[in-house]
Design a protein around this motif. Structure first.
Motif, PDB file in Angstrom:
ATOM      1  N   ASP A  26      18.805  25.286 -19.982  1.00  0.00           N
ATOM      2  CA  ASP A  26      17.387  25.444 -19.681  1.00  0.00           C
ATOM      3  C   ASP A  26      16.552  25.379 -20.959  1.00  0.00           C
ATOM      4  OD1 ASP A  26      18.263  27.816 -20.690  1.00  0.00           O
ATOM      5  OD2 ASP A  26      17.188  29.071 -19.277  1.00  0.00           O
ATOM      6  N   LYS A  27      15.247  25.266 -20.780  1.00  0.00           N
ATOM      7  CA  LYS A  27      14.339  25.069 -21.906  1.00  0.00           C
ATOM      8  C   LYS A  27      14.312  26.261 -22.855  1.00  0.00           C
ATOM      9  CE  LYS A  27      11.264  21.917 -19.531  1.00  0.00           C
ATOM     10  NZ  LYS A  27       9.912  21.677 -19.060  1.00  0.00           N
ATOM     11  N   LYS A  28      14.450  27.468 -22.302  1.00  0.00           N
ATOM     12  CA  LYS A  28      14.412  28.662 -23.153  1.00  0.00           C
ATOM     13  C   LYS A  28      15.607  28.684 -24.096  1.00  0.00           C
ATOM     14  CE  LYS A  28      14.154  33.622 -23.193  1.00  0.00           C
ATOM     15  NZ  LYS A  28      14.084  34.864 -22.471  1.00  0.00           N
ATOM     16  N   LEU A  29      16.784  28.361 -23.585  1.00  0.00           N
ATOM     17  CA  LEU A  29      17.972  28.340 -24.430  1.00  0.00           C
ATOM     18  C   LEU A  29      17.865  27.262 -25.497  1.00  0.00           C
ATOM     19  CD1 LEU A  29      20.758  29.473 -25.020  1.00  0.00           C
ATOM     20  CD2 LEU A  29      21.681  27.871 -23.352  1.00  0.00           C
ATOM     21  N   GLN A  30      17.344  26.102 -25.155  1.00  0.00           N
ATOM     22  CA  GLN A  30      17.160  25.038 -26.139  1.00  0.00           C
ATOM     23  C   GLN A  30      16.185  25.469 -27.231  1.00  0.00           C
ATOM     24  OE1 GLN A  30      15.872  21.707 -23.806  1.00  0.00           O
ATOM     25  NE2 GLN A  30      17.965  21.041 -23.373  1.00  0.00           N
ATOM     26  N   ALA A  31      15.102  26.128 -26.845  1.00  0.00           N
ATOM     27  CA  ALA A  31      14.113  26.580 -27.832  1.00  0.00           C
ATOM     28  C   ALA A  31      14.698  27.651 -28.739  1.00  0.00           C
ATOM     29  CB  ALA A  31      12.872  27.095 -27.117  1.00  0.00           C
ATOM     30  N   GLU A  32      15.510  28.542 -28.186  1.00  0.00           N
ATOM     31  CA  GLU A  32      16.093  29.591 -29.009  1.00  0.00           C
ATOM     32  C   GLU A  32      17.176  29.058 -29.934  1.00  0.00           C
ATOM     33  OE1 GLU A  32      17.090  32.628 -26.215  1.00  0.00           O
ATOM     34  OE2 GLU A  32      15.021  33.374 -26.173  1.00  0.00           O
ATOM     35  N   ILE A  33      17.902  28.035 -29.507  1.00  0.00           N
ATOM     36  CA  ILE A  33      18.863  27.382 -30.408  1.00  0.00           C
ATOM     37  C   ILE A  33      18.113  26.693 -31.545  1.00  0.00           C
ATOM     38  CG2 ILE A  33      20.515  25.484 -30.574  1.00  0.00           C
ATOM     39  CD1 ILE A  33      21.480  26.278 -27.767  1.00  0.00           C
ATOM     40  N   LEU A  34      17.009  26.034 -31.232  1.00  0.00           N
ATOM     41  CA  LEU A  34      16.184  25.408 -32.268  1.00  0.00           C
ATOM     42  C   LEU A  34      15.675  26.446 -33.255  1.00  0.00           C
ATOM     43  CD1 LEU A  34      14.560  22.987 -33.422  1.00  0.00           C
ATOM     44  CD2 LEU A  34      12.735  23.657 -31.850  1.00  0.00           C
ATOM     45  N   ALA A  35      15.233  27.594 -32.766  1.00  0.00           N
ATOM     46  CA  ALA A  35      14.752  28.655 -33.641  1.00  0.00           C
ATOM     47  C   ALA A  35      15.863  29.165 -34.547  1.00  0.00           C
ATOM     48  CB  ALA A  35      14.185  29.805 -32.812  1.00  0.00           C
ATOM     49  N   PHE A  36      17.067  29.313 -34.005  1.00  0.00           N
ATOM     50  CA  PHE A  36      18.200  29.769 -34.798  1.00  0.00           C
ATOM     51  C   PHE A  36      18.539  28.774 -35.902  1.00  0.00           C
ATOM     52  CE2 PHE A  36      22.902  30.314 -35.208  1.00  0.00           C
ATOM     53  CZ  PHE A  36      22.857  31.566 -35.798  1.00  0.00           C
ATOM     54  N   VAL A  37      18.548  27.492 -35.561  1.00  0.00           N
ATOM     55  CA  VAL A  37      18.838  26.454 -36.561  1.00  0.00           C
ATOM     56  C   VAL A  37      17.754  26.431 -37.636  1.00  0.00           C
ATOM     57  CG1 VAL A  37      19.035  23.950 -36.881  1.00  0.00           C
ATOM     58  CG2 VAL A  37      20.232  25.065 -35.003  1.00  0.00           C
ATOM     59  N   LEU A  38      16.493  26.564 -37.238  1.00  0.00           N
ATOM     60  CA  LEU A  38      15.401  26.587 -38.219  1.00  0.00           C
ATOM     61  C   LEU A  38      15.524  27.777 -39.162  1.00  0.00           C
ATOM     62  CD1 LEU A  38      12.300  25.570 -36.080  1.00  0.00           C
ATOM     63  CD2 LEU A  38      13.280  24.303 -37.988  1.00  0.00           C
ATOM     64  N   LEU A  39      15.889  28.935 -38.629  1.00  0.00           N
ATOM     65  CA  LEU A  39      16.031  30.116 -39.482  1.00  0.00           C
ATOM     66  C   LEU A  39      17.213  29.992 -40.432  1.00  0.00           C
ATOM     67  CD1 LEU A  39      15.173  33.005 -37.032  1.00  0.00           C
ATOM     68  CD2 LEU A  39      13.895  32.294 -39.034  1.00  0.00           C
ATOM     69  N   ILE A  40      18.311  29.423 -39.949  1.00  0.00           N
ATOM     70  CA  ILE A  40      19.466  29.231 -40.829  1.00  0.00           C
ATOM     71  C   ILE A  40      19.143  28.212 -41.924  1.00  0.00           C
ATOM     72  CG2 ILE A  40      21.801  28.264 -40.911  1.00  0.00           C
ATOM     73  CD1 ILE A  40      22.350  29.625 -38.289  1.00  0.00           C
TER      74      ILE A  40
ATOM     75  N   TRP B  12       7.229  32.654 -28.570  1.00  0.00           N
ATOM     76  CA  TRP B  12       6.621  31.681 -27.664  1.00  0.00           C
ATOM     77  C   TRP B  12       7.409  31.565 -26.362  1.00  0.00           C
ATOM     78  CZ3 TRP B  12       8.560  26.500 -26.771  1.00  0.00           C
ATOM     79  CH2 TRP B  12       7.732  25.737 -25.970  1.00  0.00           C
ATOM     80  N   THR B  13       8.747  31.702 -26.427  1.00  0.00           N
ATOM     81  CA  THR B  13       9.548  31.567 -25.213  1.00  0.00           C
ATOM     82  C   THR B  13       9.301  32.702 -24.226  1.00  0.00           C
ATOM     83  OG1 THR B  13      11.439  32.692 -26.214  1.00  0.00           O
ATOM     84  CG2 THR B  13      11.386  30.285 -26.352  1.00  0.00           C
ATOM     85  N   ARG B  14       8.807  33.821 -24.691  1.00  0.00           N
ATOM     86  CA  ARG B  14       8.506  34.923 -23.769  1.00  0.00           C
ATOM     87  C   ARG B  14       7.352  34.563 -22.831  1.00  0.00           C
ATOM     88  NH1 ARG B  14      10.623  40.044 -24.838  1.00  0.00           N
ATOM     89  NH2 ARG B  14       8.949  40.869 -23.568  1.00  0.00           N
ATOM     90  N   PHE B  15       6.491  33.648 -23.237  1.00  0.00           N
ATOM     91  CA  PHE B  15       5.330  33.276 -22.439  1.00  0.00           C
ATOM     92  C   PHE B  15       5.538  31.980 -21.659  1.00  0.00           C
ATOM     93  CE2 PHE B  15       3.758  35.757 -26.064  1.00  0.00           C
ATOM     94  CZ  PHE B  15       3.219  36.825 -25.358  1.00  0.00           C
ATOM     95  N   MET B  16       6.770  31.438 -21.681  1.00  0.00           N
ATOM     96  CA  MET B  16       7.066  30.232 -20.917  1.00  0.00           C
ATOM     97  C   MET B  16       7.141  30.565 -19.429  1.00  0.00           C
ATOM     98  SD  MET B  16       9.981  28.520 -23.351  1.00  0.00           S
ATOM     99  CE  MET B  16      10.371  27.206 -22.237  1.00  0.00           C
ATOM    100  N   ASP B  17       7.004  29.558 -18.600  1.00  0.00           N
ATOM    101  CA  ASP B  17       7.113  29.738 -17.152  1.00  0.00           C
ATOM    102  C   ASP B  17       8.593  29.795 -16.770  1.00  0.00           C
ATOM    103  OD1 ASP B  17       6.569  29.865 -14.445  1.00  0.00           O
ATOM    104  OD2 ASP B  17       6.437  27.684 -14.243  1.00  0.00           O
ATOM    105  N   HIS B  18       9.037  30.948 -16.283  1.00  0.00           N
ATOM    106  CA  HIS B  18      10.431  31.135 -15.910  1.00  0.00           C
ATOM    107  C   HIS B  18      10.614  31.197 -14.402  1.00  0.00           C
ATOM    108  CE1 HIS B  18      11.585  31.754 -20.043  1.00  0.00           C
ATOM    109  NE2 HIS B  18      10.624  32.641 -20.185  1.00  0.00           N
ATOM    110  N   SER B  19       9.646  30.691 -13.657  1.00  0.00           N
ATOM    111  CA  SER B  19       9.747  30.766 -12.195  1.00  0.00           C
ATOM    112  C   SER B  19      10.827  29.836 -11.654  1.00  0.00           C
ATOM    113  CB  SER B  19       8.396  30.433 -11.565  1.00  0.00           C
ATOM    114  OG  SER B  19       8.002  29.114 -11.916  1.00  0.00           O
ATOM    115  N   GLY B  20      11.181  28.786 -12.377  1.00  0.00           N
ATOM    116  CA  GLY B  20      12.204  27.847 -11.911  1.00  0.00           C
ATOM    117  C   GLY B  20      13.606  28.216 -12.338  1.00  0.00           C
ATOM    118  N   ASP B  21      13.767  29.284 -13.104  1.00  0.00           N
ATOM    119  CA  ASP B  21      15.096  29.689 -13.556  1.00  0.00           C
ATOM    120  C   ASP B  21      15.907  30.252 -12.392  1.00  0.00           C
ATOM    121  OD1 ASP B  21      14.242  28.967 -16.026  1.00  0.00           O
ATOM    122  OD2 ASP B  21      14.054  31.010 -16.798  1.00  0.00           O
ATOM    123  N   LYS B  22      17.205  29.966 -12.427  1.00  0.00           N
ATOM    124  CA  LYS B  22      18.074  30.503 -11.388  1.00  0.00           C
ATOM    125  C   LYS B  22      18.380  31.965 -11.702  1.00  0.00           C
ATOM    126  CE  LYS B  22      21.582  27.910 -11.698  1.00  0.00           C
ATOM    127  NZ  LYS B  22      22.838  27.185 -11.582  1.00  0.00           N
TER     128      LYS B  22
END
Length: 73
Positions: free
Chosen positions: A2-16, A50-60
């Protein structure tokens, strides 16, 4: 994925990546390089917020609880 996981992986890579880039930029006296490292650190810190304010209505929905835990005891 999902988009949230992709964004958080990107954030982790940027921080590293931010720490060595900033270190290389300061040790070689390259302003452009350490500014890129600084921006990577700032973006890596802001993306999870930013991911906290994403639309999570489509998440399973996922099942939670001890009865759904697959780890061996």
């Amino acid at each position: 994925m999902d988009k949230k996981l992709q964004a958080e992986i990107l954030a982790f890579v940027l921080l590293i990546a931010a720490f060595p880039i900033t270190s290389i930029g300061t040790s070689h006296d390259s302003t452009v390089t350490w500014v890129i490292g600084l921006l990577a650190g700032v973006l890596g810190g802001l993306v999870p917020i930013w991911t906290r304010f994403m639309d999570h209505s489509g998440d399973k929905p996922r099942d939670m609880g001890m009865e759904y835990d697959d780890r061996p005891s």
